[in-house]
Design an enzyme around this catalytic site. Structure first.
Site, PDB file in Angstrom:
ATOM      1  N   GLY A  47      -3.316  -3.238  -3.386  1.00 58.37           N
ATOM      2  CA  GLY A  47      -1.956  -3.280  -2.870  1.00 58.37           C
ATOM      3  C   GLY A  47      -1.933  -3.404  -1.365  1.00 58.37           C
ATOM      4  N   GLN A  52       1.709  -3.459   7.212  1.00 59.93           N
ATOM      5  CA  GLN A  52       0.274  -3.289   7.518  1.00 59.93           C
ATOM      6  C   GLN A  52      -0.291  -4.509   8.222  1.00 59.93           C
ATOM      7  OE1 GLN A  52      -0.696  -2.037   3.289  1.00 59.93           O
ATOM      8  NE2 GLN A  52      -2.238  -0.897   4.432  1.00 59.93           N
ATOM      9  N   CYS A  97      -6.138   3.782   1.437  1.00 62.04           N
ATOM     10  CA  CYS A  97      -5.258   2.839   2.122  1.00 62.04           C
ATOM     11  C   CYS A  97      -6.104   2.014   3.083  1.00 62.04           C
ATOM     12  CB  CYS A  97      -4.205   3.642   2.891  1.00 62.04           C
ATOM     13  SG  CYS A  97      -3.050   2.615   3.807  1.00 62.04           S
ATOM     14  N   LEU A  98      -5.903   0.701   3.101  1.00 61.45           N
ATOM     15  CA  LEU A  98      -6.657  -0.160   4.030  1.00 61.45           C
ATOM     16  C   LEU A  98      -6.417   0.240   5.480  1.00 61.45           C
ATOM     17  CD1 LEU A  98      -6.250  -3.896   2.932  1.00 61.45           C
ATOM     18  CD2 LEU A  98      -8.321  -2.489   2.822  1.00 61.45           C
ATOM     19  N   HIS A 139       2.985   4.002  -3.297  1.00 62.97           N
ATOM     20  CA  HIS A 139       2.226   4.023  -2.035  1.00 62.97           C
ATOM     21  C   HIS A 139       2.687   2.887  -1.123  1.00 62.97           C
ATOM     22  CE1 HIS A 139      -1.522   4.366   0.481  1.00 62.97           C
ATOM     23  NE2 HIS A 139      -1.217   3.101   0.694  1.00 62.97           N
ATOM     24  N   GLU A 140       2.826   1.686  -1.686  1.00 68.71           N
ATOM     25  CA  GLU A 140       3.198   0.534  -0.852  1.00 68.71           C
ATOM     26  C   GLU A 140       4.645   0.638  -0.372  1.00 68.71           C
ATOM     27  OE1 GLU A 140       0.776  -0.977   0.216  1.00 68.71           O
ATOM     28  OE2 GLU A 140      -0.691  -0.530  -1.335  1.00 68.71           O
ATOM     29  N   HIS A 143       4.982   2.594   2.748  1.00 68.81           N
ATOM     30  CA  HIS A 143       4.675   1.851   3.983  1.00 68.81           C
ATOM     31  C   HIS A 143       5.934   1.222   4.580  1.00 68.81           C
ATOM     32  CE1 HIS A 143       0.344   1.932   4.542  1.00 68.81           C
ATOM     33  NE2 HIS A 143       0.122   1.634   3.273  1.00 68.81           N
TER      34      HIS A 143
HETATM   35 CO    CO Z   1      -1.674   1.799   2.239  1.00 69.91          CO
END
Ligand code: CO
Length: 166
Positions: A47, A52, A97-98, A139-140, A143
């Site tokens: 995701g 991001q 998370c990236l 989660h996304e 963001h």
């Molecule tokens: Co993330």
């Protein structure tokens, strides 16, 4: 097409509120191509949220079929202006998370959600999903509101973990 750079914590852009997408035009189409290429460029990445990549628009991409372990999934989903309508069946789950590459955390998430969104053409859709896919969508969406998992943990000593690199 291009792989976009991923912003990492504590970049202040990650704390900002993203804006609704109102123009479903060719610049959105171009961004989505790069966004999907970026998601696919990271091994096991399931995701990504537009902020991001420094783009403060309410766009998320989910593809649970890319997970290391198999999960029920709907393949690649691009959710524009997503809104969670229903949540149920809460559990504590581990997430990464990236943008926070060195840690994972235990976070409380709903294991069943119903989400309204628009697709890349601007058509209104409703998705009912569960388990890992539901968890990743939450989660996304966080963001898009400038929320990271670091904001959701109550006790770093018990809920935050150094990531084991693959
Ligand atoms: Co993330």
């Amino acid at each position: 097409m291009a792989v976009l750079q991923i912003l990492e914590y504590p970049d202040p852009i990650l704390k900002q509120l993203s804006k609704e997408v109102t123009n479903f035009n060719s610049s959105l189409e171009t961004f989505l191509k790069d966004f999907i290429e970026t998601l696919n460029s990271h091994k096991y990445c399931v995701g990504l949220a537009a902020p991001q990549t420094g783009n403060l628009q309410r766009i998320i991409g989910i593809d649970i079929s890319r997970a290391r372990k198999p999960h029920l999934n709907n393949g690649l989903l691009i959710l524009i202006n997503p809104k969670i309508l229903e949540v149920s069946d809460f559990k504590i789950v581990r997430e990464g998370c990236l943008s926070i590459p060195d840690f994972t955390a235990n976070v409380k998430r709903a294991m069943h959600i119903v989400v309204a969104y628009q697709n890349a053409k601007g058509e209104a859709k409703i998705l009912s999903t569960k388990d890992f896919e539901a968890h990743a969508i939450q989660h996304e969406i966080d963001h898009l509101d400038g929320v990271l998992f670091l904001d959701k943990i109550s006790n770093p000593a018990s809920d935050l973990f150094r990531r084991v690199r693959y």
